[in-house]
Write an enzyme that holds these catalytic residues in place. Structure first.
Site, PDB file in Angstrom:
ATOM      1  N   LEU A 137      57.358  48.057  50.369  1.00 43.66           N
ATOM      2  CA  LEU A 137      56.041  48.474  50.835  1.00 43.66           C
ATOM      3  C   LEU A 137      56.263  49.481  51.954  1.00 43.66           C
ATOM      4  O   LEU A 137      57.195  49.337  52.747  1.00 43.66           O
ATOM      5  CB  LEU A 137      55.235  47.280  51.364  1.00 43.66           C
ATOM      6  CG  LEU A 137      54.843  46.195  50.360  1.00 43.66           C
ATOM      7  CD1 LEU A 137      54.148  45.043  51.077  1.00 43.66           C
ATOM      8  CD2 LEU A 137      53.947  46.751  49.257  1.00 43.66           C
ATOM      9  N   ASP A 138      55.405  50.485  52.040  1.00 39.44           N
ATOM     10  CA  ASP A 138      55.502  51.453  53.133  1.00 39.44           C
ATOM     11  C   ASP A 138      55.373  50.739  54.477  1.00 39.44           C
ATOM     12  O   ASP A 138      54.754  49.667  54.571  1.00 39.44           O
ATOM     13  CB  ASP A 138      54.398  52.506  53.017  1.00 39.44           C
ATOM     14  CG  ASP A 138      54.505  53.330  51.748  1.00 39.44           C
ATOM     15  OD1 ASP A 138      55.631  53.498  51.247  1.00 39.44           O
ATOM     16  OD2 ASP A 138      53.459  53.807  51.268  1.00 39.44           O
ATOM     17  N   LYS A 139      55.898  51.348  55.502  1.00 38.95           N
ATOM     18  CA  LYS A 139      55.860  50.760  56.846  1.00 38.95           C
ATOM     19  C   LYS A 139      54.456  50.292  57.221  1.00 38.95           C
ATOM     20  O   LYS A 139      54.267  49.176  57.725  1.00 38.95           O
ATOM     21  CB  LYS A 139      56.355  51.781  57.872  1.00 38.95           C
ATOM     22  CG  LYS A 139      56.214  51.325  59.322  1.00 38.95           C
ATOM     23  CD  LYS A 139      56.613  52.427  60.291  1.00 38.95           C
ATOM     24  CE  LYS A 139      56.363  51.999  61.733  1.00 38.95           C
ATOM     25  NZ  LYS A 139      56.691  53.071  62.708  1.00 38.95           N
ATOM     26  N   THR A 141      51.836  49.714  55.271  1.00 34.31           N
ATOM     27  CA  THR A 141      51.123  48.933  54.262  1.00 34.31           C
ATOM     28  C   THR A 141      51.501  47.471  54.449  1.00 34.31           C
ATOM     29  O   THR A 141      52.674  47.137  54.573  1.00 34.31           O
ATOM     30  CB  THR A 141      51.504  49.390  52.837  1.00 34.31           C
ATOM     31  OG1 THR A 141      51.122  50.753  52.660  1.00 34.31           O
ATOM     32  CG2 THR A 141      50.805  48.531  51.790  1.00 34.31           C
ATOM     33  N   ARG A 236      48.580  55.872  47.238  1.00 31.21           N
ATOM     34  CA  ARG A 236      48.125  56.885  48.192  1.00 31.21           C
ATOM     35  C   ARG A 236      48.033  58.268  47.540  1.00 31.21           C
ATOM     36  O   ARG A 236      47.053  59.009  47.752  1.00 31.21           O
ATOM     37  CB  ARG A 236      49.065  56.913  49.395  1.00 31.21           C
ATOM     38  CG  ARG A 236      49.093  55.589  50.151  1.00 31.21           C
ATOM     39  CD  ARG A 236      50.306  55.466  51.050  1.00 31.21           C
ATOM     40  NE  ARG A 236      50.316  56.492  52.086  1.00 31.21           N
ATOM     41  CZ  ARG A 236      51.366  56.758  52.851  1.00 31.21           C
ATOM     42  NH1 ARG A 236      52.502  56.070  52.688  1.00 31.21           N
ATOM     43  NH2 ARG A 236      51.303  57.700  53.768  1.00 31.21           N
TER      44      ARG A 236
END
Length: 319
Positions: A137-139, A141, A236
């Site tokens: 997961l992105d930082k 998110t 995104r």
């Protein structure tokens, strides 16, 4: 410091028909496919003593030699850090990652990451590729991700992920008022000019995102998103491509859209939400040991709940 790494492998017959880069990714799971592709381009990989291209197909039984100068890697260290577990057994861990937490150590983030916390909780993860983490997961998110605790579980889960068998549902707040749900089927790859960004590009990898409306507000929409594929920044990028970017997204979000006649308090709430309003809400997998379908849900974090409350109050004030 540089170190010389030499690997010699035989392509097993069951990989006949694989692209070279795919075969190497399975033979050397500790290295990313992108890194292996770069080694192929740089001529560090020989197949039967000849340099091949990443897309060349193997037949089985070929001899592969990899000889590369690589930076000496600093071992990831265990750290006592907060760790929110939704589930654990001897095969897997299921984590509820908070927004703001980096998953893997890297340049500028050698510690205080999810991996550092996991290594303290389960030291055996040090023996697995990427410390057992199957998907990232992105930082900024938040939400659910699964971690394998041993190699057999890791292989089982990676196979599921590649077969699109994971169930991954997200919640997001986007800019703009969606009329209805839909599907985005558009390939994603590196942006042709801005290399740190991803984009919908003709020669990208297949990417499919489904979305449904939960609630509409004056200038925003709360949606549920389900991934069919899992490309970098997929949700995104796809939502921005549809001109409904995720609210607060610093890369793909564009300018902040403020509804007319908004109160000062509401304006401040929108301006101070400093991350993409995206949460991995549900995850479902086939358990690598029992073979049963299992799933978990992570509640919407406080900051997104407060944002939704502000959006609802603004909607009612202008009804």
């Amino acid at each position: 410091m540089k170190t010389i790494k030499n690997f010699n492998k035989k392509i097993p017959p069951e990989m006949a028909g694989y692209r070279l880069d795919k075969a190497l990714a399975e033979l050397f799971p500790s290295y990313s496919r992108a890194r292996l592709q770069q080694w192929i381009r740089d001529g560090y990989v020989l197949v039967n003593t000849v340099a091949w291209r990443a897309k060349d197909k193997v037949k089985g039984f070929e001899s592969v030699q990899v000889s590369v100068q690589d930076k000496e890697e600093v071992p990831w260290k265990a750290q006592v850090l907060p760790l929110s577990l939704l589930y654990e057994d001897k095969d897997i861990l299921v984590v509820n990652k908070p927004a703001g937490l980096v998953v893997h150590p890297g340049a500028g983030n050698q510690d205080n990451t999810l991996v550092n916390a996991l290594l303290y909780h389960a030291p055996e993860l040090a023996l697995l590729p990427r410390a057992g983490i199957i998907h990232r997961l992105d930082k900024d998110t938040s939400g659910v991700l699964v971690v394998a605790r041993h190699l057999a579980a890791h292989t089982h889960l990676v196979t599921q992920l590649q077969a699109r068998a994971f169930m991954r549902k997200y919640q997001a707040i986007v800019t703009g008022v969606l009329v209805a749900g839909g599907t985005v089927d558009a390939p994603i790859g590196r942006h042709p000019k801005q290399r740190i960004r991803m984009a919908v590009v003709e020669n990208g990898k297949p990417a499919i995102t489904h979305y449904r409306v939960i609630q509409r507000y004056r200038a925003h929409t709360h949606i549920r998103v389900q991934l069919e594929t899992g490309r970098t920044h997929q949700i995104r990028v796809h939502l921005a491509y549809k001109h409904y970017p995720v609210l607060g997204d610093p890369v793909y979000g564009g300018r902040l859209q403020m509804p007319s006649a908004s109160s000062d308090t509401f304006r401040k709430t929108l301006r101070t939400f400093q991350r993409q309003a995206l949460h991995a809400a549900e995850l479902g997998i086939i358990h690598p040991n029992s073979g049963e379908w299992v799933q978990w849900a992570a509640p919407l974090p406080d900051d997104m709940q407060m944002l939704l409350a502000a959006l609802e109050k603004d909607r009612q004030e202008h009804a």
